[in-house]
Design an enzyme around this catalytic site. Structure first.
Site, PDB file in Angstrom:
ATOM      1  N   GLU A 130      38.529  42.023  41.565  1.00 51.47           N
ATOM      2  CA  GLU A 130      37.398  41.449  40.841  1.00 51.47           C
ATOM      3  C   GLU A 130      37.442  39.924  40.917  1.00 51.47           C
ATOM      4  OE1 GLU A 130      37.105  43.130  36.922  1.00 51.47           O
ATOM      5  OE2 GLU A 130      37.190  45.175  37.705  1.00 51.47           O
ATOM      6  N   CYS A 141      36.789  32.332  39.211  1.00 53.68           N
ATOM      7  CA  CYS A 141      38.128  32.856  38.923  1.00 53.68           C
ATOM      8  C   CYS A 141      38.482  33.842  40.038  1.00 53.68           C
ATOM      9  CB  CYS A 141      38.082  33.523  37.547  1.00 53.68           C
ATOM     10  SG  CYS A 141      39.665  34.170  37.042  1.00 53.68           S
ATOM     11  N   CYS A 157      49.148  43.671  39.964  1.00 55.89           N
ATOM     12  CA  CYS A 157      50.219  42.678  39.777  1.00 55.89           C
ATOM     13  C   CYS A 157      51.505  43.417  39.450  1.00 55.89           C
ATOM     14  CB  CYS A 157      49.866  41.713  38.643  1.00 55.89           C
ATOM     15  SG  CYS A 157      51.088  40.398  38.442  1.00 55.89           S
ATOM     16  N   CYS A 193      53.051  41.905  32.518  1.00 57.07           N
ATOM     17  CA  CYS A 193      53.005  41.259  31.207  1.00 57.07           C
ATOM     18  C   CYS A 193      52.377  42.246  30.226  1.00 57.07           C
ATOM     19  CB  CYS A 193      52.196  39.959  31.267  1.00 57.07           C
ATOM     20  SG  CYS A 193      52.933  38.765  32.394  1.00 57.07           S
ATOM     21  N   CYS A 242      48.322  42.330  29.517  1.00 58.58           N
ATOM     22  CA  CYS A 242      47.407  42.055  30.632  1.00 58.58           C
ATOM     23  C   CYS A 242      46.950  43.354  31.311  1.00 58.58           C
ATOM     24  CB  CYS A 242      48.115  41.155  31.641  1.00 58.58           C
ATOM     25  SG  CYS A 242      47.164  40.907  33.148  1.00 58.58           S
ATOM     26  N   CYS A 247      39.195  36.958  30.562  1.00 57.88           N
ATOM     27  CA  CYS A 247      40.586  36.823  30.999  1.00 57.88           C
ATOM     28  C   CYS A 247      41.373  38.077  30.667  1.00 57.88           C
ATOM     29  CB  CYS A 247      41.299  35.729  30.208  1.00 57.88           C
ATOM     30  SG  CYS A 247      40.765  34.126  30.576  1.00 57.88           S
TER      31      CYS A 247
END
Ligand code: SAH
Ligand code: SF4
Length: 387
Positions: free
Chosen positions: A107, A120, A127, A131, A134, A357
């Site tokens: 995205e 962004c 990933c 974390c 996230c 975010c």
């Protein structure tokens, strides 16, 4: 940086894949043309056609001879990743779902503001760093994006605003490497793509308008300062190692003191003495948003030239964290203000299209099987809050 020779040599063999020129840095394009027996100025011509004019068809490149265009068609291509869908938010935010080779989707988000337009950009499919707050981390990890897939996001966005072309208004004025993935774990491709963002014959953005955000891959951050001078953002999210170990697991390998030392070294390598890093701090209710956290943070950062960006946590389905309350957010900000810090609060944009975010999740063919594990865990046990 890796050499492009291998790609070029492959391309001259019959039935080999064509070289995708979209992701080649200026240096690699020069190498590519040298291998074809062409002069370096061809690289400049190609950069302009591709990145300033948005042209992906060699036939339209009228300042190249017919013979060269033919040669390019045989050996190369200009191929952006495929846009699956585009979503426009009521507040002007725009999100693209982009399919990359292999079938996974990433995205990319554009956020318009009064005085700028920020894109962004994602650097990986998923990933690996996991974390706890996230959405991308919860999706697991598939692979690194190629340089063409990274710069392709800028190309697609700029083209969609008709902002490529002679005399066109520049709509994408800033790029932040804050989409899916940890950019420093995909070092060479991210560095190549960022070099195109900065190059005068490509997107020509100033180094202050391109920001790399990292959760703290210290050895790679030390290398970055030797090859790039983009702006740096550090995802800190906690004022001490005990709490950060829980929120940002890579902290167990590279704790806060090591990360801040590395960030300071990065700034020291910059010729411009006035530069600051951005410290990102995602605020979660009752986790890292107390007065004592703010005071500890103020103390921790006192020798670091920085500004602090507070990000209210954006909730998503697999997470039990809650957004910071407005009262706690204000208190946190006021404490830092009183200590003399420049503090900004990131407003949530594109909420109606899940573009905020940490909400970027794409469709990752997870190779770590983490997403399955999380689904099971989420069904069985509530996620523990850290205090
Ligand atoms: N991997 C890099 C860049 C991508 S994440 C990094 O971690 O810095 C971009 C930013 O979004 C980071 O500061 C990250 O901590 C923040 N973020 C992640 N999940 C979030 C969430 N759910 N709500 C608010 N911010 C989040
Ligand atoms: Fe990866 Fe950044 Fe998300 Fe952490 S916050 S899991 S490093 S994308």
């Amino acid at each position: 940086m890796t050499s492009v020779n291998a790609d070029i040599n492959q391309a001259v063999e019959p039935q080999q894949e064509k070289v995708n020129l979209l992701g080649l840095s200026a240096e690699k394009l020069v190498e590519f043309f040298a291998a074809l027996g062409e002069k370096p100025f061809r690289a400049t011509q190609l950069l302009k056609w591709i990145h300033q004019l948005g042209v992906d068809d060699f036939e339209q490149m009228t300042n190249l001879s017919k013979a060269l265009r033919q040669k390019l068609k045989e050996k190369a291509e200009i191929r952006a990743p495929e846009v699956v869908s585009r979503h426009d938010s009521a507040d002007g935010t725009r999100k693209w779902i982009i399919r990359v080779t292999g079938g996974s989707c990433i995205e990319t988000v554009f956020i318009p503001e009064k005085d700028r337009g920020t894109l962004c950009v994602s650097s990986q499919v998923g990933c690996s760093l996991d974390c706890s707050f996230c959405a991308t981390g919860k999706q697991g990890f598939n692979r690194d994006l190629t340089a063409a897939e990274i710069i392709g996001q800028v190309w697609i966005a700029a083209k969609s605003f008709d902002s490529l072309g002679v005399g066109a208004e520049r709509v994408v004025s800033n790029v932040v490497m804050m989409g899916m993935g940890e950019p420093l774990l995909n070092f060479d491709n991210v560095v190549d793509a960022m070099s195109l963002m900065l190059h005068d014959c490509a997107y020509g953005l100033s180094k202050r308008r391109v920001t790399l955000s990292t959760s703290g891959v210290v050895p790679a951050l030390d290398r970055l300062g030797d090859v790039s001078d983009v702006s740096l953002a550090i995802s800190l999210h906690a004022p001490n190692d005990r709490l950060r170990d829980e929120l940002v697991p890579i902290n167990r390998k590279y704790p806060i003191a090591m990360l801040l030392d590395s960030a300071r070294r990065y700034l020291d390598k910059m010729p411009d003495t006035h530069r600051k890093i951005t410290v990102e701090y995602t605020l979660m209710d009752q986790v890292n948003d107390r007065d004592e956290h703010a005071r500890e943070l103020a103390k921790l950062l006192k020798d670091i030239p920085c500004k602090i960006n507070l990000i209210p946590f954006n909730p998503f389905a697999q997470s039990d964290y809650r957004r910071v309350t407005n009262t706690a957010l204000q208190r946190f900000r006021d404490i830092l203000h009183r200590e003399g810090y420049t503090v900004t609060v990131r407003t949530t944009r594109g909420d109606d299209i899940a573009a905020a975010c940490g909400q970027l999740a794409g469709t990752v063919n997870d190779k770590t099987r983490r997403s399955e594990r999380y689904q099971r865990q989420a069904e069985e046990t509530p996620i523990r809050f850290v205090s």
